[in-house]
Design an enzyme around this catalytic site. Sequence first.
Site, PDB file in Angstrom:
ATOM      1  N   ILE A 358     -13.564  -6.255   9.401  1.00 10.30           N
ATOM      2  CA  ILE A 358     -14.210  -5.762   8.186  1.00 10.30           C
ATOM      3  C   ILE A 358     -13.618  -6.385   6.938  1.00 10.30           C
ATOM      4  O   ILE A 358     -14.048  -6.097   5.840  1.00 10.30           O
ATOM      5  CB  ILE A 358     -14.123  -4.225   8.098  1.00 10.30           C
ATOM      6  CG1 ILE A 358     -12.701  -3.750   8.287  1.00 10.30           C
ATOM      7  CG2 ILE A 358     -15.060  -3.568   9.090  1.00 10.30           C
ATOM      8  CD1 ILE A 358     -12.538  -2.259   8.192  1.00 10.30           C
ATOM      9  N   GLY A 359     -12.657  -7.250   7.096  1.00 17.60           N
ATOM     10  CA  GLY A 359     -12.116  -7.885   5.909  1.00 17.60           C
ATOM     11  C   GLY A 359     -11.135  -8.960   6.304  1.00 17.60           C
ATOM     12  O   GLY A 359     -10.619  -8.975   7.418  1.00 17.60           O
ATOM     13  N   GLY A 361      -8.067 -11.754   4.480  1.00 17.78           N
ATOM     14  CA  GLY A 361      -7.367 -12.193   3.285  1.00 17.78           C
ATOM     15  C   GLY A 361      -6.329 -13.199   3.667  1.00 17.78           C
ATOM     16  O   GLY A 361      -6.251 -13.609   4.829  1.00 17.78           O
ATOM     17  N   GLY A 362      -5.526 -13.601   2.685  1.00 20.53           N
ATOM     18  CA  GLY A 362      -4.540 -14.637   2.904  1.00 20.53           C
ATOM     19  C   GLY A 362      -3.598 -14.330   4.048  1.00 20.53           C
ATOM     20  O   GLY A 362      -3.178 -15.217   4.765  1.00 20.53           O
ATOM     21  N   PHE A 363      -3.287 -13.058   4.264  1.00 20.39           N
ATOM     22  CA  PHE A 363      -2.248 -12.729   5.217  1.00 20.39           C
ATOM     23  C   PHE A 363      -2.743 -12.262   6.564  1.00 20.39           C
ATOM     24  O   PHE A 363      -1.961 -11.949   7.447  1.00 20.39           O
ATOM     25  CB  PHE A 363      -1.323 -11.659   4.639  1.00 20.39           C
ATOM     26  CG  PHE A 363      -0.048 -12.248   4.174  1.00 20.39           C
ATOM     27  CD1 PHE A 363       1.092 -12.142   4.946  1.00 20.39           C
ATOM     28  CD2 PHE A 363      -0.010 -12.939   2.996  1.00 20.39           C
ATOM     29  CE1 PHE A 363       2.260 -12.712   4.521  1.00 20.39           C
ATOM     30  CE2 PHE A 363       1.163 -13.514   2.565  1.00 20.39           C
ATOM     31  CZ  PHE A 363       2.310 -13.402   3.321  1.00 20.39           C
ATOM     32  N   GLY A 364      -4.040 -12.153   6.722  1.00 20.89           N
ATOM     33  CA  GLY A 364      -4.534 -11.711   8.015  1.00 20.89           C
ATOM     34  C   GLY A 364      -5.856 -10.988   7.850  1.00 20.89           C
ATOM     35  O   GLY A 364      -6.463 -10.998   6.802  1.00 20.89           O
ATOM     36  N   VAL A 366      -8.555  -7.562   8.716  1.00 24.59           N
ATOM     37  CA  VAL A 366      -8.618  -6.119   8.888  1.00 24.59           C
ATOM     38  C   VAL A 366      -9.758  -5.810   9.844  1.00 24.59           C
ATOM     39  O   VAL A 366     -10.856  -6.337   9.709  1.00 24.59           O
ATOM     40  CB  VAL A 366      -8.855  -5.405   7.545  1.00 24.59           C
ATOM     41  CG1 VAL A 366      -8.841  -3.900   7.747  1.00 24.59           C
ATOM     42  CG2 VAL A 366      -7.791  -5.802   6.549  1.00 24.59           C
ATOM     43  N   LYS A 381      -4.874  -3.463  10.077  1.00 20.39           N
ATOM     44  CA  LYS A 381      -4.595  -4.707   9.362  1.00 20.39           C
ATOM     45  C   LYS A 381      -3.631  -5.529  10.187  1.00 20.39           C
ATOM     46  O   LYS A 381      -2.566  -5.043  10.559  1.00 20.39           O
ATOM     47  CB  LYS A 381      -3.991  -4.359   8.018  1.00 20.39           C
ATOM     48  CG  LYS A 381      -3.702  -5.551   7.159  1.00 20.39           C
ATOM     49  CD  LYS A 381      -3.276  -5.077   5.806  1.00 20.39           C
ATOM     50  CE  LYS A 381      -3.172  -6.233   4.837  1.00 20.39           C
ATOM     51  NZ  LYS A 381      -3.024  -5.740   3.483  1.00 20.39           N
ATOM     52  N   ASP A 479       0.608  -3.958  -6.710  1.00 17.27           N
ATOM     53  CA  ASP A 479      -0.588  -4.794  -6.604  1.00 17.27           C
ATOM     54  C   ASP A 479      -1.838  -3.954  -6.855  1.00 17.27           C
ATOM     55  O   ASP A 479      -2.769  -3.968  -6.062  1.00 17.27           O
ATOM     56  CB  ASP A 479      -0.629  -5.492  -5.241  1.00 17.27           C
ATOM     57  CG  ASP A 479      -1.468  -6.773  -5.277  1.00 17.27           C
ATOM     58  OD1 ASP A 479      -1.900  -7.168  -6.386  1.00 17.27           O
ATOM     59  OD2 ASP A 479      -1.705  -7.368  -4.223  1.00 17.27           O
TER      60      ASP A 479
END
Length: 682
Positions: A358-359, A361-364, A366, A381, A479
């Site tokens: 479902i998502g 990003g830079g780090f992995g 989700v 995540k 953040d």
Amino acid sequence: MPNYYNPFINRPLLFLVIILCSLFILSESQSFVYNGFNNSNLVRAGATIIKPSGALRLTNNSHNVIGHAFHPTPIPIFFNNASSFTTYFVFQIVPSTLNTDGGFGLAFTLSPSPQFPGAAPGHLLGIFNPSNNGNPSNHIFAVEFDTVDGHNETSDTYGNHIGININGMNSTASDSATYYVDGTHNRKEEVWLEKEGPIQAWIDYDGVKKVVNVTICPLRVAKPVRPLLSEPIDLSLYLEKNMYAGFSAATGEKSSSHYILGWSFRLNGIADPLDPSQLPVVPVEKSSRSTNKVKKVLIATFSVVVFILLGALVSLLFYRRVIMKFELLEDWELDCPRRFGYKDLHKATKGFKESEKIGAGGFGSVYKGVLPATGVEVAVKKIMSNNPLQGMREFAAEIESLGRLRHKNLVNLQGWCKHKNGLLLVYDYVSNGSLDSLLYNSKNGNYLTWEQRFNIVKGVASGLLYLHEEWEQVVIHRDVKSSNVLIDHDMNARLGDFGLARLYDHGKNSHTTHVVGTIGYIAPELTRTGKASKSSDVFAYGILLLEVACGRPPIKYELDRNVILVDWVLECMKMGNIFEAVDAKLNSMYVTEEMELVLGLGLLCSHPKPEARPTMRQVVKYLNADEMLPMLDKLSPAGSRRADEITSRFLALGLTDSITTTTSYHSSSIGMISCSSFDSGR
Ligand SMILES: *[C@@H]1O[C@H](CO)[C@@H](O)[C@H](O)[C@H]1NC(C)=O
Ligand SMILES: *[C@@H]1O[C@H](CO)[C@@H](O)[C@H](O)[C@H]1NC(C)=O
Ligand SMILES: *[C@@H]1O[C@H](CO)[C@@H](O)[C@H](O)[C@H]1NC(C)=O
Ligand SMILES: *[C@@H]1O[C@H](CO)[C@@H](O)[C@H](O)[C@H]1NC(C)=O
Ligand SMILES: *[C@@H]1O[C@H](CO)[C@@H](O)[C@H](O)[C@H]1NC(C)=O
Ligand SMILES: *[C@@H]1O[C@H](CO)[C@@H](O)[C@H](O)[C@H]1NC(C)=O
């Protein structure tokens, strides 16, 4: 006045009792319930048999067969013209061969007689014959569950459909076999009659309002609130006083086995529920009759080979699991209550399947998952790292502690799991996606309304206040940004990703040297000192406020330059109308005082001087109108200077040069952990 017995006052009550009693006697109640069937239950005809398991099979897989099964005694349905009835049953259709469509269908039937002389198979479902189809003297009511195109292409077009039929196969009302997922929206889910497995159906007739409701759904789903078909029909006009209730099914050129697994019926009341644990299971049909010796030998050999392979596989799996267990678990890990088993998370996310993602990003990535033990929906995540994670033990202690944070405006961290070089964080699943996606992408042409936005910023404030002041330790988020704010089912904000935050005891200052955060939300002093603080979170929150009010990202590349949101709002204010900055997508639909408050507070929170920023407690007071915001006009003289200050700060760092497109800010974070990687959604 003394309270004494007055026969005149009580007389109407007496009448009511008499009327109720007579109604009760008149409206005869009759009911039955079958959780599976036996040979003494029903009148059967045609191909119908009762399997040893108790499943009622109306037709087998042969072509052009008919099967009937009826309750043995007639039901006095229209003893009075206001009679109602409800019926509930579970059926299953098994097509003759796996990959081709079967046919034709089955029907719940009310008929003056359980015999249907001359009835034809195929689309007439063993109820009518070509000459009496449509004849008013039939007095037949049928609800068909048909898997082949309706017989009249012009009026009955769905293959996989449900129809209400009176006296003929031309449906009075019909719809594709679907169910409404919830009562208020029009979202429907398809039910594939032949593939779904056991399906439940309800047919409810209200004899006072004269409405027939038909509802279906898979057995695993609860009865939908909204019926699929709700058709005004006065059945007393068509049917006779006494009617037989039952089922008819037929095959044609296409064929399926039609099963009824359980059935309940009640006149003038709600049909009893069936007990799913007692319902029979559809037996596997034997496909081939002629097994000769060669085949038998082949099968035996094959079985032995399969057996050996399976044995090898099982021992391999067992070996791997034992080995992996030793490899994975260190003793400190054993006393962490929030540690999840990798196996459970693997199962919950269907093996981290791409479709459950479902998502990213830079780090992995989700993934959405459903925990096998509890059925709870979670977001998992997956943080991958090329090197073994350093300081896992300390980090785990930190996560254990973060896991105890509980607030309605936080995406609660439920737990974690270490696997090889990766780390899995398990969060609450939040259904409506992230704030940035809702701000910038319309949902069916609708954007967030002002009321929703105001509620969201209040929610974020309350979540941040909890992190800063209301928990046992101070938690700096580090953040805060729109993509870290998730929106739940009720459109409330849930602040996520405080996995990045480091914990600080009350009163102590941070000693970190890393700068963590996302460009556009980073307080100026943070780039200088690298020290995250409550007030740098407030700065980011101020940017978020402006973003929500203006519907613009903190930095937007426009006409060959980067427009910084704060400067732009200040510019609008200098030009004399701060409302110029308001999101045009709101179509001027907002509460002026609230908008003024949010813009003013946004500027105050994003003040370059940390001392000038309010605390989250003050922010919450302003938003709840418990305290007045210091006047906006006091901010304005300093405004122009502030704008230049911020711009020059960014330029000095050379950061603006690295931002080249309008979207890149989403994924660009600096520091040790990035950015918009937790992005829940559909
Ligand atoms: C058949 O089913 C009925 C009710 O469904 C039950 O009362 C009866 O005992 C059953 N008979 C046999 C032989 O199992
Ligand atoms: C299906 O039922 C019909 C009617 O009872 C029978 O004639 C036929 O042999 C059956 N077919 C199979 C494959 O059992
Ligand atoms: C029932 O039928 C009677 C006549 O037979 C009629 O007077 C009455 O209005 C009917 N009631 C309803 C609810 O249709
Ligand atoms: C199908 O229905 C239409 C009206 O909807 C009718 O005109 C037509 O005659 C019907 N065809 C058959 C074959 O019954
Ligand atoms: C079938 O039903 C429709 C209305 O649902 C009607 O207009 C049409 O005339 C009917 N056709 C036949 C052949 O009965
Ligand atoms: C039939 O459905 C309508 C619409 O949802 C509902 O209002 C009504 O109560 C239902 N009637 C029965 C008898 O279930």
